[in-house]
Structure formats: structure tokens, C-alpha cells
Design an enzyme around this catalytic site. Sequence first.
Site, PDB file in Angstrom:
ATOM      1  N   SER A   1     -29.354 -65.719  25.851  1.00  0.00           N
ATOM      2  CA  SER A   1     -30.131 -66.617  26.234  1.00  0.00           C
ATOM      3  C   SER A   1     -30.393 -66.862  27.667  1.00  0.00           C
ATOM      4  CB  SER A   1     -29.298 -67.980  26.119  1.00  0.00           C
ATOM      5  OG  SER A   1     -29.648 -68.285  24.425  1.00  0.00           O
TER       6      SER A   1
ATOM      7  N   LYS B   1     -34.160 -67.254  28.501  1.00  0.00           N
ATOM      8  CA  LYS B   1     -34.808 -68.347  28.740  1.00  0.00           C
ATOM      9  C   LYS B   1     -35.151 -68.761  30.287  1.00  0.00           C
ATOM     10  CE  LYS B   1     -32.911 -70.926  24.713  1.00  0.00           C
ATOM     11  NZ  LYS B   1     -31.789 -69.725  24.197  1.00  0.00           N
TER      12      LYS B   1
ATOM     13  N   SER C   1     -30.001 -74.970  26.055  1.00  0.00           N
ATOM     14  CA  SER C   1     -30.275 -73.466  25.529  1.00  0.00           C
ATOM     15  C   SER C   1     -31.078 -73.803  24.315  1.00  0.00           C
ATOM     16  CB  SER C   1     -28.888 -72.942  25.191  1.00  0.00           C
ATOM     17  OG  SER C   1     -29.216 -71.641  25.176  1.00  0.00           O
TER      18      SER C   1
END
Length: 557
Positions: free
Chosen positions: A220, A223, A399
Site C-alpha cells: 500500500s 498509494k 489506506s
Amino acid sequence: MPEPRHWRAARPHLVRIANAVRPRLAGAATTARQRLARLVRTLEPWFVRTVKPHLARLVRTVKPQLTRLVRTVKPQLARIPGPRAARTWQYTAGAATAGLALAVGVVTAAGPWDATGQRTAERDRAAALGRAGGTDHGGDSGTAAAPPRPAPSAAPVLTGLGGTAQAADAAHGGKPLADVLGPLLDVPALGAAHAAAVVDAASGERLYGSGADKPLTPASTTKIATAVAALSALGPDHRLTTRTALEPGTGRLVLVGGGDPTLTARKEAGGWASLRTLATDTAKALRARGVRQVTLSHDSTLYAGSGLHPIGVNDNLARVDALMADEGRTDGSASGPAPRVSDPAAAAARTFAGLLADAGVRTTASAPAKAKATARAETLATVFSPPLSEVVERMLTNSDNDLGEALARQTAVATGVRADFAGGGRAIAAQLTKLGLPTAGAVFHDGSGLNRDDRLTAHLLTALLAKAASPARPDLRPVLTGLPVAGFSGTLSDRYKNAAAGLVRAKTGTLTGVNSLAGTVVARDGRLLAFAFLASNTTNPTEAQTALDTTATALTN
């Protein structure tokens, strides 16, 4: 000198005001003292080290202003006769003192960021601790009644920026970074393949690197790249739209999706785009035209290709669609893993039909069909997402995979690339290259980081953070302000139960066998450092997270 007539006339009013305000000031002073006492007991461990210097500057700034206030007001209050004058002056001085005390208390409660203009996590601590976890990190889910709020925006001044870069070595009174970080990263918990980089955010100078140019699965932390690309392509003030359009002479109403993942059907929209508001405004426009019944269809053609992520049907991500409400969740949650509807666009259209009926307009079909709005269709009503800056902050703090995929496709749309998974990845890479960032070895297959074939380097991640910290790029600042804060918000709310709480701000990344962390820390000398740690082939996620947290904590010293 005779007393001025206007002062003589005003004197009785001032006396009454003083008598009325006196009890409230006394109560406020008592409350302030009690709260300050509690704050001091709670925050004492890091107060002296971090906050005290900022408070000293605040007192030096405010004290001259209070002194001028005293010199200005005291002669006027002295003209009030008798014992009331003394009491009025005492309470006025007390009010000024209480005001300063409360200002100091606010700074103390807010933590180490306020004195330099940064957002603080402490003011949202209670909410954050109750809504831990992101969509691929576990933790508690939000509820329909209390959806997670986007992280507040920061002022454009960040600790450590604008100063002269200095090498992080023994000249600062500590060991060289390599001696500190090397042993912390070379542990079994982080697997056989790991990489790290640390840079001075003000200058971009690399202070530490170990495998920094080696592409690894980022999870993640992808991102961060998605956020930078979207903000640079669309701008922080850009808003996504959802609208209704009436086809002339047909009685056909089209619900047109603009790719807004914040669209919600909840009664309390919480600042996000409201499907209920869209229905109410649309019904009003239809009634004004004498229309009480329509044939409803929906248009989600803004995106291309399959909306099903390569991971397949998964609670971590809805089918990516240009039209969806509440991220297609079926359990009333607002964050975290959740069951999703199989066709988000059709589900949103059915919900909209029911809301239209509640507003007095019937639809002729129980299952609205797919149909693209023509160029002749008249827009009746529109709702807007929050600014892209807030969407980015929410994506990073929680997230949120759905927001990540939506922002990747929005970047593709804005740059004229096919808006599917592959196109979103190409658009992100192109934007980063355009910004002059080191994209060698980087591969993007999605915007969320759920794809295990994504590849990023620690070098690129720290460059992204440094770019977001640049005074020349305030449009990218939400990338930093959206990062979870250690011990307080988002995916770090239940981590860092140590002295680094509030000092580390970082995006987490977790997949099976993959753990990553990338963000910023304020070092002991006040500089802002950007770091990135990537680890693959990890076998115990808890031990890996602890190792990464320990390494980030070491940077604060």
C-alpha cells in the site's frame, strides 16, 4: 482634566458588564487550571524535549501584545470609582492571564506540530483510536452513523523545511545512520530481501541507503505514488461530479457517474457527495418541468475495461466503477474490509430510484438499465466530492483501496489514457516521470498496491515524499498531511506506543509476505527526514511491523 462625557456615559455599562462577566471568568480560570494540570500530567514525558522550546517562542511573541493591552486598558478601568475598579481590573488582568494560559494549553495539547504550522493528530485522537485499520490492514471498521473523517489539512509550513541540509553523522551528537539503521534492518523478521532509504526532505540529499534502487513489492505504499500523480494531474482543488441528465422528449433520466468514490447514500453525508441530495434536487427540477415519472438508466462509461481487480472478488476492494455509492459496501461500514455488491453501478441506480420515489418522482423500471447519456441531455442536478486534497488524505490515512483505484483512473482520464487498470498504472508512471522523479524499475499495475506485481524502489518513495515537502509544490502537500500519525491516526493508530508517538508519520503496506513503511520523521535537530523501508519474504507480519517501527523510531533520535 475633566472626565470625557462619552466615558462618563459609558461607565455604568462597563461596571454592569464587569459584574456580569466576573463569575464566568472565575469559572473559566478554574476550568483552565484543571485542564492544564491534566494535560501536563499526560504530556510531561515529551513536553520538555519537544514542546517547551515552542512554548517559549509563543510566550515571547504574545507577552508584548498583552503588555500593550494592559497599558491601554488599565488607565480607563482605573477611572471606575470605588472597590469595583479594583475588582474590575483584577478580573480583566485575570482574563488576559487565563487567555495566555489557554493558548499555551492548546499548544501543549496539540503536540509537537502546532508551533510550526503542521496538522496535529492529537485533536482527532479519540476518533482515530475508535476507527483503526485500513482496507487491507485489518482493524475496526467505521459505521454508517460515524464514518471516518478525512484528515484535516495542514498549513504550508512543515518542521525542518527551509533549513540547511546537514549530514546525519556524529557531528549531531549521535552515531552515523549506517551504524544505527543497519543492525535494525538486518534482522530475520524483515526477510531476505529488503531495502531502505533516508533523505533530508528540505534538500533531497540522501543520508542513508541500502538497496535503495532495488525494485520490490511496495504493497500500500503505492498509494503515495498514486496521490502524487493524481494531485499533479488534477490539482488539489479538483472535485469529482455525479449528475443527472434528462434526455429531451423521451422521459428518460440518466444517472451519470463521474468516478466519485465518496458518493454516499447515508442520511448523514459527513461532507461527502450525497446521493440523497442529488435525488432531492433532481426531483425538484423534474417537478418544475411538470414531470412526475421517468424511465431511469445509469451511465458509468467514464471508465473502461473490467472493473474486477486481478486479486478477484475480495472484501478489500469493490469492483472499480465510475458509479458507486458507499464503495459498494453491504454491511453499513465506512472503512476496512467488507462484503461488496457485485455490480456497484446498478446497485447505486436502484438506491437512487428509491430516493427519487421518496421525493415524489416515480420510475418505470425496477432495475435501471445501462445507457450512456447523449450530448443533448440536459443536466438537472449535480453533487460534488470534497476537494481532491481531502480525498487523497482520506485514502492515505485509512489506506482506502477503493479511493486508490479511483484516483488512478482519474489520473488516466485527466491525461487522456485509457481508464482501466493498465491505463491507470501507465498514467501514474507518466506523471511521476513528468515531475522528474526517479522511476527506473518502477512498475504500476494498479493504484492501491494490492497487485503483487507492482514494483517501487525506496529511492522513488523518498523522492516522492521530498517532492511533496517542497515549498515549490504546495499542491502536493496533502501527501504529507494525509500520512497516518504514529499512535494516533489511521493505520498507525495502534502502533508506536513509545516516545515516537506523534513524531513518525508514515504510510503502511501489508500483503502476505510483504511489509513496508514510508513517511517522515522529525529528527532531534528539528529537520524533517523522509524514509522508506521495504521488506519482502517476511514470515511474521507482526514481527516485521515491529522491526520497521523500531527503525523509524531510531530516526527520531
